[in-house]
Scaffold this motif. Structure first.
Motif, mmCIF file in Angstrom:
data_model
loop_
_atom_site.group_PDB
_atom_site.id
_atom_site.type_symbol
_atom_site.label_atom_id
_atom_site.label_comp_id
_atom_site.label_asym_id
_atom_site.label_seq_id
_atom_site.Cartn_x
_atom_site.Cartn_y
_atom_site.Cartn_z
ATOM 1 N N LEU A 61 0.819 -1.218 0.000
ATOM 2 C CA LEU A 61 0.000 0.000 0.000
ATOM 3 C C LEU A 61 0.855 1.270 0.000
ATOM 4 O O LEU A 61 0.341 2.353 0.256
ATOM 5 N N ARG A 62 2.145 1.150 -0.291
ATOM 6 C CA ARG A 62 3.084 2.269 -0.135
ATOM 7 C C ARG A 62 2.705 3.527 -0.916
ATOM 8 O O ARG A 62 3.093 4.615 -0.526
ATOM 9 N N ASN A 63 1.945 3.413 -1.973
ATOM 10 C CA ASN A 63 1.565 4.594 -2.751
ATOM 11 C C ASN A 63 0.231 5.190 -2.320
ATOM 12 O O ASN A 63 -0.249 6.140 -2.933
ATOM 13 N N GLN A 64 -0.358 4.635 -1.291
ATOM 14 C CA GLN A 64 -1.635 5.126 -0.771
ATOM 15 C C GLN A 64 -1.391 6.197 0.292
ATOM 16 O O GLN A 64 -0.298 6.297 0.844
ATOM 17 N N PRO A 65 -2.403 6.980 0.606
ATOM 18 C CA PRO A 65 -2.257 7.942 1.708
ATOM 19 C C PRO A 65 -1.920 7.211 3.012
ATOM 20 O O PRO A 65 -2.258 6.028 3.195
ATOM 21 N N LYS A 66 -1.232 7.904 3.891
ATOM 22 C CA LYS A 66 -0.710 7.305 5.121
ATOM 23 C C LYS A 66 -1.772 6.564 5.938
ATOM 24 O O LYS A 66 -1.537 5.455 6.391
ATOM 25 N N ILE B 126 -4.492 5.183 4.976
ATOM 26 C CA ILE B 126 -4.901 3.960 4.266
ATOM 27 C C ILE B 126 -3.840 2.886 4.477
ATOM 28 O O ILE B 126 -4.161 1.723 4.764
ATOM 29 N N LYS B 127 -2.550 3.254 4.358
ATOM 30 C CA LYS B 127 -1.468 2.290 4.584
ATOM 31 C C LYS B 127 -1.507 1.743 6.006
ATOM 32 O O LYS B 127 -1.438 0.530 6.214
ATOM 33 N N GLY C 198 -4.970 -0.124 6.663
ATOM 34 C CA GLY C 198 -5.049 -1.308 5.800
ATOM 35 C C GLY C 198 -4.130 -2.413 6.286
ATOM 36 O O GLY C 198 -4.536 -3.581 6.363
ATOM 37 N N ARG D 170 -0.138 13.252 3.597
ATOM 38 C CA ARG D 170 0.667 13.309 2.390
ATOM 39 C C ARG D 170 0.190 14.455 1.501
ATOM 40 O O ARG D 170 -1.003 14.637 1.277
#
Length: 168
Positions: free
Chosen positions: A100-105, A107-108, A111, A161
């Protein structure tokens, strides 16, 4: 350094309270202490990403289990369960967090915590108490998800982010 000490304190307090009070304490621990550990580990993941992440995480988990054992030798089974569960959880959390590294913090963090909470909620009580206890697993899982969400809002507030910014 403060977050490392807070992580260790939460881990040790959780282990010792389970040793003293038994399975009934696990949902409360899951909400307050283990949810904090899951989210603080994500914060440390962000800080240690390029600096011996795997070694530091393993040392962190091992230190929490060792401290629990030395503070209360009667907590030996709990410390072992904690170490194994946090090791499995840490591996799971790292894998999902990286996916999930490209998701908003948030969400990471949340998730990865959902998956980690499931792993921890099954592994810890099963090892600690020597049997599969569905009500403990369900209560722990629910408490970790809700508590983790609250802790993520606290630990990552003001850390949103920026648009177009890549995260690790």
């Amino acid at each position: 350094m403060l977050i490392v000490l807070a992580y260790l304190a939460a881990n040790v307090l959780s282990n010792l309270s389970v040793s003293y009070f038994g399975a009934i304490s696990t949902p409360i621990n899951a909400f307050l202490l283990i949810a904090f550990d899951l989210v603080s580990r994500d914060a440390l993941h962000e800080r240690w990403h390029h600096n011996n992440l795997k070694l530091k995480m393993l040392l962190l988990i091992g230190t929490g289990a060792t401290l629990s054992y030395f503070l209360n030798r009667g907590a030996g089974q709990i410390a072992i369960a904690s170490f194994v569960a946090f090791l499995l959880t840490g591996l799971t959390d790292t894998l999902v967090y990286q996916m999930l590294r490209n998701q908003p913090k948030l969400i990471k963090v949340n998730g990865s915590n959902i998956v980690s909470a499931a792993v921890d909620s099954i592994a810890f009580p099963t090892i600690a108490f020597g049997s599969f206890i569905p009500w403990v697993i369900i209560a722990q899982f629910s408490a970790k998800i809700f508590g983790g969400y609250i802790w993520s809002l606290i630990l990552f507030r003001g850390n949103k982010r920026k648009k177009g910014e890549a995260t690790a």
